[in-house]
Design a protein around this motif. Structure first.
Motif, mmCIF file in Angstrom:
data_model
loop_
_atom_site.group_PDB
_atom_site.id
_atom_site.type_symbol
_atom_site.label_atom_id
_atom_site.label_comp_id
_atom_site.label_asym_id
_atom_site.label_seq_id
_atom_site.Cartn_x
_atom_site.Cartn_y
_atom_site.Cartn_z
ATOM 1 N N HIS A 44 1.320 3.881 2.021
ATOM 2 C CA HIS A 44 1.856 4.613 3.158
ATOM 3 C C HIS A 44 3.382 4.587 3.015
ATOM 4 O O HIS A 44 3.961 3.556 2.662
ATOM 5 C CB HIS A 44 1.406 3.990 4.490
ATOM 6 N N HIS A 93 0.847 -1.202 0.000
ATOM 7 C CA HIS A 93 0.000 0.000 0.000
ATOM 8 C C HIS A 93 0.875 1.243 0.000
ATOM 9 O O HIS A 93 2.113 1.145 0.098
ATOM 10 C CB HIS A 93 -0.984 -0.008 1.175
ATOM 11 N N HIS A 131 -4.909 -0.973 12.697
ATOM 12 C CA HIS A 131 -3.738 -1.831 12.881
ATOM 13 C C HIS A 131 -4.147 -2.980 13.805
ATOM 14 O O HIS A 131 -5.263 -3.010 14.328
ATOM 15 C CB HIS A 131 -2.580 -1.039 13.483
ATOM 16 N N HIS A 171 6.163 1.965 3.510
ATOM 17 C CA HIS A 171 6.167 0.724 2.721
ATOM 18 C C HIS A 171 6.726 0.912 1.311
ATOM 19 O O HIS A 171 6.861 -0.063 0.582
ATOM 20 C CB HIS A 171 4.750 0.137 2.662
ATOM 21 N N ASP A 179 -0.199 -3.622 6.161
ATOM 22 C CA ASP A 179 -0.796 -3.285 7.444
ATOM 23 C C ASP A 179 -2.270 -3.686 7.442
ATOM 24 O O ASP A 179 -2.947 -3.489 6.438
ATOM 25 C CB ASP A 179 -0.728 -1.773 7.663
ATOM 26 N N HIS A 220 -7.335 -1.826 6.066
ATOM 27 C CA HIS A 220 -6.469 -0.743 6.533
ATOM 28 C C HIS A 220 -7.113 0.586 6.151
ATOM 29 O O HIS A 220 -8.176 0.605 5.520
ATOM 30 C CB HIS A 220 -5.076 -0.941 5.911
HETATM 31 ZN ZN LIG Z 1 -0.178 1.630 6.544
#
Ligand SMILES: [Zn+2]
Ligand SMILES: [Zn+2]
Length: 315
Positions: A72, A70, A256, A75, A220, A150
């Motif tokens: 974010h 993803h 999370h 990552h 996540d 997420h």
């Molecule tokens: Zn994330």
């Protein structure tokens, strides 16, 4: 099987980064390399991934497939640096990137400044966040993406060896004088009828192939039971565990998982081993997470950067 053969059939996961959004002095953001039979799959590419690859002595040229869960930053912020290095090294190769479709737009402006000198050929494969999907396969390995839960669209990944056919025993070929034309059918499970009409059962002619090994990556994500069927029985599961149970409300709010959540998923899915990671930087001792998870699922390890987990081949 001798040692030489074993080393030719690796299935091993190396953790390059196991921190969450904030790096710590011990942990890089998420990245890991899965080596299946010599194929090196890079899973997520947090900042500093290329330094960790160097430390682990994993050659850049081995990486041809990159999976980004993803968008974010923890990552994928290491990706542009890694691509730039591929280019500086003059690697003339295809690099396949499996990621949310927006990734291409995000890094293209940076790539434009090295355009003209770009030697690597980037091939983007957009992920589908609605359902389980096969995204890669060759003769021996297949990879699937599947949605997790997420705050933005996020994929888990499932890596599986493909079941090999059984081997025919050499002594059986000699004993029953098996013609080459029949070998294919026997490998596919057929019994043998000899010239005198005797039926020899398949199991006396063959040795079973090694069990296919599997690995699932889930980060996540919040606690999300729909993934259980998908990851059922895997040899190795990496599941995020950003917080301990004492912060379960905050974990829920930020989509999370806690160590308890990860362990529950591992138990319900009947996996063989659980590795937890993506630890919040508020905690500098991962043994707290490990201890919590082990009360529910004993075969749990807290991930450590630089550690390699091997899955042995077995019949
Ligand atoms: Zn994330
Ligand atoms: Zn993250």
């Amino acid at each position: 099987m001798n040692n030489k053969n074993k080393s030719q059939t690796p299935f091993e996961l190396t953790i390059l980064g196991s921190s969450s959004a904030l790096p710590t002095s011990d942990r890089y953001p998420t990245a890991q390399v899965l080596n299946i039979l010599g194929r090196f799959f890079l899973i997520d590419c947090g900042e500093g991934t290329q330094i960790q690859l160097r430390r682990q002595k994993i050659g850049f040229g081995k990486i041809k497939h990159i999976f980004i869960s993803h968008l974010h930053g923890d990552h994928y912020f290491g990706l542009i640096g890694l691509i730039s290095t591929f280019n500086l090294l003059g690697l003339k190769t295809d690099i396949h990137i499996y990621s949310p479709s927006e990734l291409k737009d995000l890094i293209q402006p940076q790539l434009n400044f090295i355009k003209g000198e770009m030697k690597v050929n980037l091939i983007f494969h957009p992920l589908n966040f609605k359902k389980l999907q096969k995204i890669y396969s060759d003769k021996r390995v297949e990879v699937f993406s599947f949605p997790v839960k997420h705050s933005i669209p996020t994929s888990g990944f499932l890596f599986k060896e493909i079941q090999k056919q059984p081997n025919i025993k050499k002594e059986a070929i000699q004993k029953y004088n098996i013609p080459i034309a029949k070998i294919k059918d026997i490998k596919a499970g057929a019994d043998l009828t000899t010239e005198s009409g005797k039926i020899i059962q398949n199991k006396t002619l063959t040795t079973p192939p090694p069990k296919p090994r599997s690995y699932a990556f889930c980060t996540d994500t919040a606690y999300h039971e729909p993934i259980i069927d998908i990851i059922k029985g895997v040899d190795l599961l990496y599941h995020e565990s950003t917080f301990p149970e004492e912060m379960k409300d905050f974990a829920k709010k930020t989509l999370h998982s806690t160590a308890t959540d990860a362990a529950k998923i591992a138990k319900l899915a009947g996996v063989k081993k659980l590795i937890i990671g993506h630890f919040s930087a508020r905690y500098n001792d991962a043994s707290l997470f490990e201890k919590e998870a082990r009360t529910i699922f004993e075969n749990t390890d807290a991930a450590e950067d630089g550690r390699t987990y091997k899955v042995k081949s077995s019949s």
